[in-house]
Each structure stands twice: as structure tokens, then as C-alpha cells.
Design a protein around this motif. Structure first.
Motif, short mmCIF file in Angstrom:
data_model
loop_
_atom_site.label_atom_id
_atom_site.label_comp_id
_atom_site.label_asym_id
_atom_site.label_seq_id
_atom_site.Cartn_x
_atom_site.Cartn_y
_atom_site.Cartn_z
N GLY A 27 0.68 -1.17 -0.06
CA GLY A 27 -0.03 -0.06 -0.02
C GLY A 27 0.87 1.15 -0.13
O GLY A 27 0.47 2.19 -0.46
N ARG A 28 1.86 1.25 0.84
CA ARG A 28 2.95 2.36 0.77
C ARG A 28 3.47 2.76 -0.42
O ARG A 28 3.61 3.85 -0.87
N GLU A 29 3.93 1.51 -1.00
CA GLU A 29 4.56 1.66 -2.47
C GLU A 29 3.69 2.17 -3.55
O GLU A 29 4.00 2.79 -4.44
N LEU A 30 2.16 1.82 -3.60
CA LEU A 30 1.48 2.18 -4.36
C LEU A 30 1.16 3.70 -4.17
O LEU A 30 1.09 4.47 -5.06
N GLY A 31 0.97 4.27 -2.98
CA GLY A 31 0.84 5.53 -2.69
C GLY A 31 1.99 6.38 -3.18
O GLY A 31 2.07 7.54 -3.58
N ALA A 32 3.39 5.87 -2.98
CA ALA A 32 4.48 6.58 -3.44
C ALA A 32 4.55 6.71 -5.00
O ALA A 32 4.96 7.77 -5.60
N PHE A 33 4.27 5.60 -5.74
CA PHE A 33 4.04 5.51 -7.07
C PHE A 33 2.85 6.61 -7.73
O PHE A 33 3.35 7.09 -8.66
N PHE A 34 1.74 6.64 -6.95
CA PHE A 34 0.74 7.47 -7.31
C PHE A 34 1.24 8.99 -7.22
O PHE A 34 0.97 9.82 -8.12
N SER A 35 1.71 9.24 -5.99
CA SER A 35 2.31 10.62 -5.95
C SER A 35 3.54 11.03 -7.00
O SER A 35 3.42 12.19 -7.46
N LEU A 36 4.24 10.07 -7.21
CA LEU A 36 5.30 10.38 -8.32
C LEU A 36 4.86 10.59 -9.48
O LEU A 36 4.89 11.61 -10.38
N LEU A 37 3.75 9.63 -10.07
CA LEU A 37 2.96 9.82 -11.31
C LEU A 37 2.32 11.31 -11.38
O LEU A 37 2.45 11.97 -12.36
N LEU A 38 1.52 11.43 -10.49
CA LEU A 38 0.82 12.80 -10.15
C LEU A 38 1.74 14.16 -10.44
O LEU A 38 1.55 14.95 -11.28
N VAL A 39 2.64 14.18 -9.38
CA VAL A 39 3.33 15.27 -9.32
C VAL A 39 4.45 15.27 -10.70
O VAL A 39 4.40 16.38 -11.16
N ALA A 40 5.27 14.40 -10.99
CA ALA A 40 6.08 14.35 -12.23
C ALA A 40 5.16 14.44 -13.52
O ALA A 40 5.44 15.21 -14.34
N GLY A 41 4.17 13.58 -13.67
CA GLY A 41 3.39 13.74 -14.74
C GLY A 41 2.59 14.86 -15.25
O GLY A 41 2.40 15.27 -16.11
N VAL A 42 1.84 15.47 -14.13
CA VAL A 42 1.14 16.72 -14.32
C VAL A 42 1.94 17.80 -14.34
O VAL A 42 1.70 18.64 -15.39
N GLU A 43 3.07 18.00 -13.37
CA GLU A 43 3.69 19.28 -13.61
C GLU A 43 4.57 19.45 -14.85
O GLU A 43 4.60 20.28 -15.47
N THR A 44 5.26 18.34 -15.24
CA THR A 44 6.07 18.19 -16.64
C THR A 44 5.50 18.58 -17.72
O THR A 44 5.76 19.25 -18.41
N THR A 45 4.17 17.95 -17.90
CA THR A 45 3.51 17.91 -18.97
C THR A 45 2.89 19.31 -19.22
O THR A 45 2.66 19.94 -20.33
N ARG A 46 2.48 19.87 -18.15
CA ARG A 46 1.61 20.91 -18.08
C ARG A 46 2.58 22.23 -18.45
O ARG A 46 2.28 23.03 -19.16
N ASN A 47 3.91 22.06 -17.92
CA ASN A 47 4.81 23.03 -18.19
C ASN A 47 5.24 22.98 -19.76
O ASN A 47 5.49 23.99 -20.43
N ALA A 48 5.42 21.71 -20.31
CA ALA A 48 5.98 21.55 -21.56
C ALA A 48 4.59 22.14 -22.59
O ALA A 48 4.94 22.83 -23.53
N LEU A 49 3.42 21.94 -22.25
CA LEU A 49 2.47 22.46 -23.21
C LEU A 49 2.25 23.89 -23.26
O LEU A 49 2.07 24.44 -24.25
N ALA A 50 2.47 24.61 -21.88
CA ALA A 50 2.34 25.84 -21.96
C ALA A 50 3.57 26.63 -22.72
O ALA A 50 3.33 27.55 -23.41
#
Length: 419
Positions: A243-266
Motif C-alpha cells: 500500500g505504501r509503495e502504491l501511494g509513493a508511485f501515485f504521488s510520483l505519477l501525479l507530481v511528475a506527470g502533471v507538472e512536467t507535461t503542463r509546463n511543456a504544453l504551456a
């Protein structure tokens, strides 16, 4: 035997990469500083090498690639960000994959890769198209003024939540938590905020992981056709995500995936606006030019500025006779500088969607930590710009992007736009 090259200290007048004021300089001034560093015969060491409180600045393309692809020498643990995560934080929230080395990193990566089945990837591609259509519908209908809030941030967030299987109800809360968790990474802050923000970020992280843990428990009882169900069921050598690993992966996917792609698009929309000749090339052959345009946007913008590694053993960079890096020292990989390396990219400051080859390091320099979401990010950017320019060919930025000075990422707070 070749004698190792001595690592140099910053020359007089060289901007200090550890000084937050450097990251507030205009982009041309920072680019000129990195160009000067690339001309030096060896990486410059910033800080006190005698005490180990500093780092070697790897600014050339070849050096960043070498450090990325040689994990036996350049280790990710105990952390690739600055500052490194505290031990108690890692114990409480779990280690992010970006901060792990093999064999544990390889084991977790195999579990995650096993969950990305062809059927799941096919649904993700369809979800991206649906989200892009809905976002451009909303732009036509509501005429929002901020491209980041209304489009760039929404696309990767909605796609990731749908892919993971996050219900609609907590999504607004999660998006606020993502912003709160990543708002001040690598940013110079007043003392009062420096003392308060870390606790706020950890509280946001805890709430995010609590939400995904609850969804994970539900999917173990009642699996669905989503990534969380696949992750909690994936079995590699008798090993599943905790469960902890799942949470860590989700946090990485959200923070990394959302932030990087939104900045590249802008950055991408603004680059096409201030380079009308490149925009005309793209619109004349949208399907043919989009893949190259997306790669050039990522190269030119480089959403992630830097990551760190720790040197595991004494190492001569580039081979015998190269600069000597000592065991225990830190190196910082400056992706933005590597993506402007004159030895690899002719006329590197130019924005050229026809650039080929384009071996940019916007998703990392290869090796075991090459970005898991690189293909997803390309899909999202390609689909969004295809939908936007097919339906609204006059879409363009208005004014300059509002940037957040940061040594970690090339963040856009807001970007005015119109069509």
C-alpha cells in the motif's frame, strides 16, 4: 597511465548555481552562464569540496548521458532532489522510484511495467482523445484566459486519474494537493514560508497517499479495468506493490506527470506564438510535423532542470584521464544545459520543429531511470495540439508566461491565451 584532469572551481564572475538569485536572472543570462560552463575543460565544483558540501555541475550532453546510464557509479539513493528526503519521511511515505537503485528499483519497475498491458494502453489513448476534445469544447464555450489552469494542467491530471481509476469525487481535492505539494520545490522563499511550507507539503502528500490507499483496498476486493487494479494484482517473482509503495508511485505519477507535461504544453504554445514561421510550418502539415514539434518543445523548454546523483566509487568522467570524481561526492545533472550543448545541437538557442536528429534529454539521459511516462507525455502533447489547432488554428499565447523562479523545474504559473 593517464593522469586525471583536475576539477575546477568557479572562475571569477561565474554565477553561483547554488544562489537562488541566479534562478531569478533572465533566461538569456542563465543560458550564457551555462554556455560558459560548457566551455570549461572540466565540470565546475560549486561548494566546499573539502567538506563534501557541494556538487559537480554536469552541463555537457555527453556527461549527463554518462551519469544517467552508469548506475553502478552514479547512484540515485539517498535522493535525486535538493534537499534529499529525510530518512523519517522515506520511512513514513515510502521511497519514490526516482530515489532508488537496483535491485529494488528494477523490481518495482518490473511490477509497474507488468501492469501496463496492451489493453490498458489502448484505453489510455482513447481517454486522451476524449479529454482533449472536452477541453477544446470548454475553450470554445467558455473562452478562459489562462491556458495553464484551463488546459495544460487539466489534460495530464484527468488522463492520469482516469488511467489510475480515481473516482471523480476526490479529483478536485487531489489537484489542489498536487499544487500544494509541488508549489515551492527549488524556489527561493522568505524565511517564514521556508519554515512552514515543508509541513504543508508533507500533509498534502499524506492526504494524496491516503486517497489512493483507500482506492487500492477497494480494488483488491473488487478489481476494475484500471491501473490501480493492475498494480495491486501484478505479481513479479511473488512480489506485489505494498500500500505504501502504491501511494509513493501515485504521488510520483501525479507530481511528475502533471507538472512536467503542463509546463511543456504551456511553453509549447508560447514558443509557437513567438516563432510564427515555425507555427506556419506546423499548421501546413499538422500530422507530419507534430512529432518533431513536440520533441523540440520539450528540448527547448526542458521541464525538469536538474537531478542529482551520488558518486559510488572514484571515477574518471569520460574515461581515463578525465575529471576525477571522488566516492561520496554529488553531481548535478543539468538537463537544460545539456539540451543546449553546441556539440550536439547546431544553433541550440533556435526553436526549430524540423530539427533532426533531436537527441534531447527532456525525459532523462537514458538508463534505468529513463522516464516511465515519456510515451504518455508525447501522446498527450500530440493529441492536444492536434485537437486545438485543427479546431482553433488561431490559438496563441497573449503576453509573456508568468514563470516561477526555480532551480528544479521550468514552471509556468499562468499563460494568457486567446483564439
Amino acid at each position: 597511465m593517464d593522469t586525471p584532469t583536475e576539477v575546477s572551481a568557479p572562475a571569477a564572475g561565474t554565477p553561483d548555481l547554488t544562489d537562488p538569485r541566479f534562478w531569478q536572472l533572465p533566461a538569456p543570462a542563465r543560458a550564457a552562464a551555462f554556455a560558459e560552463l560548457r566551455r570549461r575543460p572540466a565540470p565546475v565544483y560549486f561548494g566546499d569540496r573539502a567538506t563534501g558540501r557541494g556538487f559537480h555541475a554536469l552541463v555537457r550532453h555527453a556527461d549527463v548521458v554518462e551519469a544517467s546510464r552508469n548506475p553502478a557509479v552514479f547512484r540515485s539513493a539517498p535522493g535525486v532532489t535538493t534537499p534529499e528526503p529525510a530518512r523519517w519521511v522515506r520511512l513514513l511515505f515510502g521511497d519514490s522510484m526516482v530515489n532508488l537503485d537496483d535491485p529494488r528499483h528494477a523490481q518495482l519497475r518490473r511490477i509497474v511495467s507488468r501492469a501496463f498491458t496492451p489493453r490498458l494502453l489502448g484505453r489510455v489513448e482513447e481517454d486522451i482523445r476524449h479529454v482533449c476534445t472536452a477541453l477544446v469544447d470548454a475553450v470554445e464555450r467558455d473562452r478562459p484566459e489562462d491556458f495553464v489552469r484551463s488546459v495544460a494542467a487539466q489534460l495530464p491530471f484527468q488522463v492520469i486519474c482516469t488511467m489510475m481509476g480515481i473516482p471523480e469525487q476526490p479529483r478536485r481535492t487531489i489537484l489542489d494537493l498536487v499544487d500544494r505539494n509541488s508549489a515551492d520545490v527549488g524556489v527561493a522563499r522568505p524565511l517564514r514560508r521556508r519554515l512552514r511550507v515543508p509541513g504543508r507539503g508533507l500533509a498534502a502528500l499524506a492526504r494524496m497517499q491516503g486517497i489512493v490507499a483507500a482506492v487500492g483496498r477497494e480494488r483488491r476486493r473488487r478489481p476494475a479495468e484500471d491501473l490501480i487494479s493492475a498494480l495491486v494484482a501484478a505479481d513479479v517473482d511473488g512480489r506485489r506493490l505494498t500500500g505504501r509503495e502504491l501511494g509513493a508511485f501515485f504521488s510520483l505519477l501525479l507530481v511528475a506527470g502533471v507538472e512536467t507535461t503542463r509546463n511543456a504544453l504551456a511553453h509549447g504554445l508560447h514558443l509557437l506564438t513567438v516563432h510564427p514561421e515555425q507555427r506556419a510550418l506546423l499548421l501546413a502539415d499538422l500530422d507530419g510535423r507534430l512529432p518533431g514539434a513536440v520533441d523540440e518543445m520539450v528540448r527547448h523548454a526542458t521541464p525538469i532542470v536538474q537531478f542529482r546523483r551520488t558518486v559510488a566509487v572514484d571515477h574518471e568522467l569520460g574515461g581515463p584521464g578525465g575529471p576525477l570524481l571522488r566516492a561520496g561526492e554529488k553531481v548535478t545533472l543539468y538537463y537544460g544545459s545539456a539540451n543546449r550543448d553546441e556539440a550536439v545541437f547546431p544553433d541550440p538557442e533556435a526553436f526549430d520543429i524540423t530539427r533532426t536528429p533531436n537527441p534531447h534529454l527532456g525525459y532523462g539521459g537514458g538508463g534505468p531511470h529513463y522516464c516511465l511516462g515519456a510515451h504518455l507525455a508525447r501522446q498527450e502533447m500530440t493529441a492536444l495540439f492536434r485537437e486545438l489547432f485543427t479546431r482553433l488554428p488561431g490559438a496563441r499565447s497573449v503576453g509573456e508566461p508568468v514563470l516561477v523562479p526555480s532551480s528544479f523545474d521550468h514552471r509556468v504559473r499562468s499563460l494568457g491565451f486567446t483564439f
